[in-house]
Design a protein around this motif. Structure first.
Motif, PDB file in Angstrom:
ATOM      1  N   GLN A 183       0.928  -1.253   0.167  1.00  0.00           N
ATOM      2  CA  GLN A 183       0.055   0.033  -0.008  1.00  0.00           C
ATOM      3  C   GLN A 183       0.980   1.121   0.039  1.00  0.00           C
ATOM      4  O   GLN A 183       0.291   2.272  -0.379  1.00  0.00           O
ATOM      5  CB  GLN A 183      -0.742   0.040   1.076  1.00  0.00           C
ATOM      6  N   ILE A 184       2.347   1.088   0.159  1.00  0.00           N
ATOM      7  CA  ILE A 184       2.918   2.332   0.342  1.00  0.00           C
ATOM      8  C   ILE A 184       3.354   2.362  -1.057  1.00  0.00           C
ATOM      9  O   ILE A 184       3.657   3.553  -1.707  1.00  0.00           O
ATOM     10  CB  ILE A 184       4.306   2.087   1.521  1.00  0.00           C
ATOM     11  N   LEU A 185       4.081   1.287  -1.580  1.00  0.00           N
ATOM     12  CA  LEU A 185       4.729   0.999  -2.768  1.00  0.00           C
ATOM     13  C   LEU A 185       3.941   1.422  -4.085  1.00  0.00           C
ATOM     14  O   LEU A 185       4.200   2.544  -5.010  1.00  0.00           O
ATOM     15  CB  LEU A 185       5.396  -0.279  -2.926  1.00  0.00           C
ATOM     16  N   MET A 186       2.487   0.843  -4.151  1.00  0.00           N
ATOM     17  CA  MET A 186       1.792   0.991  -5.454  1.00  0.00           C
ATOM     18  C   MET A 186       1.436   2.455  -5.612  1.00  0.00           C
ATOM     19  O   MET A 186       1.301   2.952  -6.807  1.00  0.00           O
ATOM     20  CB  MET A 186       0.621   0.248  -5.164  1.00  0.00           C
ATOM     21  N   PRO A 187       1.120   3.241  -4.715  1.00  0.00           N
ATOM     22  CA  PRO A 187       0.677   4.787  -4.879  1.00  0.00           C
ATOM     23  C   PRO A 187       1.674   5.636  -5.734  1.00  0.00           C
ATOM     24  O   PRO A 187       1.647   6.229  -6.281  1.00  0.00           O
ATOM     25  CB  PRO A 187       0.264   5.072  -3.818  1.00  0.00           C
ATOM     26  N   ILE A 188       3.019   5.124  -4.969  1.00  0.00           N
ATOM     27  CA  ILE A 188       4.179   5.985  -5.549  1.00  0.00           C
ATOM     28  C   ILE A 188       4.442   5.340  -7.063  1.00  0.00           C
ATOM     29  O   ILE A 188       4.580   6.337  -7.733  1.00  0.00           O
ATOM     30  CB  ILE A 188       5.466   5.466  -4.568  1.00  0.00           C
ATOM     31  N   ILE A 189       4.337   3.997  -7.300  1.00  0.00           N
ATOM     32  CA  ILE A 189       4.581   3.801  -8.577  1.00  0.00           C
ATOM     33  C   ILE A 189       3.360   4.282  -9.548  1.00  0.00           C
ATOM     34  O   ILE A 189       3.737   4.969 -10.715  1.00  0.00           O
ATOM     35  CB  ILE A 189       4.440   2.218  -8.863  1.00  0.00           C
ATOM     36  N   GLY A 190       2.132   4.039  -9.005  1.00  0.00           N
ATOM     37  CA  GLY A 190       0.900   4.984  -9.834  1.00  0.00           C
ATOM     38  C   GLY A 190       1.329   6.529 -10.134  1.00  0.00           C
ATOM     39  O   GLY A 190       0.926   6.962 -11.068  1.00  0.00           O
ATOM     40  N   PHE A 191       1.718   7.299  -9.002  1.00  0.00           N
ATOM     41  CA  PHE A 191       1.996   8.321  -9.089  1.00  0.00           C
ATOM     42  C   PHE A 191       3.123   8.844 -10.040  1.00  0.00           C
ATOM     43  O   PHE A 191       2.785   9.820 -10.905  1.00  0.00           O
ATOM     44  CB  PHE A 191       2.599   8.957  -7.583  1.00  0.00           C
ATOM     45  N   PHE A 192       4.176   8.122 -10.587  1.00  0.00           N
ATOM     46  CA  PHE A 192       5.149   8.189 -11.193  1.00  0.00           C
ATOM     47  C   PHE A 192       4.720   7.760 -12.726  1.00  0.00           C
ATOM     48  O   PHE A 192       5.075   8.438 -13.609  1.00  0.00           O
ATOM     49  CB  PHE A 192       6.428   7.781 -10.974  1.00  0.00           C
ATOM     50  N   ILE A 193       3.751   6.886 -12.700  1.00  0.00           N
ATOM     51  CA  ILE A 193       3.443   6.429 -14.094  1.00  0.00           C
ATOM     52  C   ILE A 193       2.467   7.706 -14.422  1.00  0.00           C
ATOM     53  O   ILE A 193       2.385   7.940 -15.702  1.00  0.00           O
ATOM     54  CB  ILE A 193       2.519   5.164 -13.821  1.00  0.00           C
ATOM     55  N   GLY A 194       1.769   8.240 -13.366  1.00  0.00           N
ATOM     56  CA  GLY A 194       0.863   9.312 -14.014  1.00  0.00           C
ATOM     57  C   GLY A 194      -0.001   9.041 -14.707  1.00  0.00           C
ATOM     58  O   GLY A 194      -0.838   7.767 -14.885  1.00  0.00           O
ATOM     59  N   GLY A 195      -0.476  10.137 -15.641  1.00  0.00           N
ATOM     60  CA  GLY A 195      -1.574   9.899 -16.606  1.00  0.00           C
ATOM     61  C   GLY A 195      -1.218   8.980 -17.746  1.00  0.00           C
ATOM     62  O   GLY A 195      -2.335   8.886 -18.560  1.00  0.00           O
ATOM     63  N   VAL A 196      -0.042   8.665 -18.056  1.00  0.00           N
ATOM     64  CA  VAL A 196       0.299   7.901 -19.146  1.00  0.00           C
ATOM     65  C   VAL A 196      -0.383   6.558 -19.341  1.00  0.00           C
ATOM     66  O   VAL A 196      -1.043   6.263 -20.469  1.00  0.00           O
ATOM     67  CB  VAL A 196       1.690   7.401 -19.134  1.00  0.00           C
ATOM     68  N   PHE A 197      -0.549   5.954 -18.287  1.00  0.00           N
ATOM     69  CA  PHE A 197      -1.302   4.453 -18.456  1.00  0.00           C
ATOM     70  C   PHE A 197      -2.906   4.586 -17.706  1.00  0.00           C
ATOM     71  O   PHE A 197      -3.190   3.420 -17.265  1.00  0.00           O
ATOM     72  CB  PHE A 197      -0.333   3.271 -17.833  1.00  0.00           C
ATOM     73  N   TYR A 198      -3.394   5.903 -17.029  1.00  0.00           N
ATOM     74  CA  TYR A 198      -4.478   5.808 -16.504  1.00  0.00           C
ATOM     75  C   TYR A 198      -5.578   4.983 -16.976  1.00  0.00           C
ATOM     76  O   TYR A 198      -6.269   4.297 -16.326  1.00  0.00           O
ATOM     77  CB  TYR A 198      -4.684   7.352 -16.149  1.00  0.00           C
ATOM     78  N   GLU A 199      -5.913   5.373 -18.246  1.00  0.00           N
ATOM     79  CA  GLU A 199      -7.106   4.588 -19.019  1.00  0.00           C
ATOM     80  C   GLU A 199      -6.923   3.356 -18.808  1.00  0.00           C
ATOM     81  O   GLU A 199      -8.014   2.464 -18.729  1.00  0.00           O
ATOM     82  CB  GLU A 199      -7.286   5.293 -20.177  1.00  0.00           C
TER      83      GLU A 199
END
Length: 187
Positions: free
Chosen positions: A48-64
């Motif tokens: 739960q710590i790691l995944m939001p950080i990864i998601g944050f850096f992925i950003g909008g690129v893979f959101y959809e």
């Protein structure tokens, strides 16, 4: 986003980990040592710590892409775990598994399954987070750790109460989580 909102997000994200921990306590009651029990809060909090950080850096690129399948992936993992538990019980394989320990692969797959939503939250954080991502992830992880630690207490006591039926209750919990995620994915 304010700190109290991050805290509430942490509570929401920890609910799947809470339910899976209770199910684990029921399923693996005789296999869990104190050390193995505490791997659950640590593992779930770490994801739960790691995944939001990864998601944050992925950003909008893979959101959809992530949003379109995350609920289905989570549902699939929970369905597989629930079916495996039920089949093992129905076929009497649970007796054969008595000597097998609570496995690292099981815990890691559960960690991934319960934190896919946190990855998606991290992606949204890249757009609307006013707090440092590391601080936000630490809050979410801390909340998850505390909630899963509480789930250990509930799961162990529930396992004693339910006895041999506790494994079936664990399978039902995982199945219910799978259905919940499937419905959320379809809506």
């Amino acid at each position: 986003m304010k700190i109290w909102e991050i805290f509430l997000i942490g509570v929401a994200l920890a609910m799947d980990a809470f339910a899976v921990t209770v199910a684990n306590c029921l399923q693996y009651a005789d296999k869990l040592t104190v050390k193995k029990e505490w791997t659950m809060p640590v593992t779930f909090a770490a994801f739960q710590i790691l995944m939001p950080i990864i998601g944050f850096f992925i950003g909008g690129v893979f959101y959809e892409y992530l949003v379109s399948f995350s609920k289905f992936l989570t549902a699939g993992i929970f369905f597989i775990l629930a079916i495996k538990i039920a089949l093992d019980q129905a076929l009497g394989k649970d007796e054969e598994k008595k000597d097998k320990p609570f496995g690292v692969l099981t815990l890691l797959s559960q960690g991934v399954a319960t934190s896919i939503d946190a990855l998606a939250i991290g992606v949204t954080f890249s757009v609307e987070l006013s707090l440092n991502i590391f601080a936000a992830a630490a809050i979410i992880g801390g909340v998850t750790f505390l909630i899963v630690a509480f789930a250990l207490f509930i799961g162990k006591n529930l396992g004693k109460l339910l006895g041999k039926y506790s494994v079936w209750v664990g399978a039902i919990i995982l199945f219910a989580l799978a259905v919940k995620n499937l419905i959320e994915g379809l809506i």
